[in-house]
Design a protein around this motif. Sequence first.
Motif, PDB file in Angstrom:
ATOM      1  N   LEU A 113       7.176   0.220   5.433  1.00 37.67           N
ATOM      2  CA  LEU A 113       7.002  -0.131   4.020  1.00 37.67           C
ATOM      3  C   LEU A 113       5.556  -0.452   3.691  1.00 37.67           C
ATOM      4  CD1 LEU A 113      10.044  -2.500   3.336  1.00 37.67           C
ATOM      5  CD2 LEU A 113       9.910  -0.028   3.042  1.00 37.67           C
ATOM      6  N   ILE A 122       3.470  -2.186   0.680  1.00 35.85           N
ATOM      7  CA  ILE A 122       3.601  -3.013  -0.522  1.00 35.85           C
ATOM      8  C   ILE A 122       2.231  -3.056  -1.189  1.00 35.85           C
ATOM      9  CG2 ILE A 122       4.211  -5.281  -1.432  1.00 35.85           C
ATOM     10  CD1 ILE A 122       5.714  -5.673   1.341  1.00 35.85           C
ATOM     11  N   VAL A 129       6.745  -0.812  -3.838  1.00 40.16           N
ATOM     12  CA  VAL A 129       7.088  -0.662  -2.428  1.00 40.16           C
ATOM     13  C   VAL A 129       7.388   0.807  -2.168  1.00 40.16           C
ATOM     14  CG1 VAL A 129       8.631  -1.386  -0.574  1.00 40.16           C
ATOM     15  CG2 VAL A 129       8.053  -2.998  -2.404  1.00 40.16           C
TER      16      VAL A 129
END
Length: 217
Positions: free
Chosen positions: A129, A131, A159
Amino acid sequence: MTELYMITEYSPFKMGFVFLTDGGQAVIVDGGRPADMPPLLEIVGDRKIAAWILTHPHLDHISGFNDLIAKGFDTAQIGNVYYNFPSVEFAEKCEPQYTDRRDFENILPMLGDKAVVAKPGMQVQVDELNIAFLFCGEERYYQPRPHLAINESSLVFKVTAKGMKDVLFLGDIGPEAGKDLLKTCGEKLPADIVQMAHHGHSGVTEEVYQKIAPKAC
């Protein structure tokens, strides 16, 4: 495969999301009130909470987190807590009836260097991920509606991960912050999924959603 959960509303008008990563970690967004913590933590299980993101200091978003830490939750289970809140003085000027911003200030010593002020342009990687923090209203929107200034102070972030649908979080920003978000971050807004501002009620204007062009809200 990355999993995303929107937590059932165990308390009124709350917001809470959990990402579970391929690497066996969790990312939490807000969480809600104290009553919402048990089901949220049940989803997290024994995973490390690599990032806990707090969009703004309202009770339906952070009072559960405040209560959890104040009652001695093992902060070794948390990587970093990302936030960018107005000052206690500003929050109490806008909404003197609420103590959640001051409550957060009181637990900051328990978080130590895990508490990170998120700035636009900052990016955080948790397993697959990414962010990306895009915008924060901070204390710019006291006028024209002081009672909504804390909503307008929300963090906005996206995200993303390879092979995963993009998810844009708007927190509770309203029309004033929404105008500046569109102006400063317009090309970064398109996303497959959007968390609708202020629970889909009296948040950003339609022009912002048109730019995001989500497949799901």
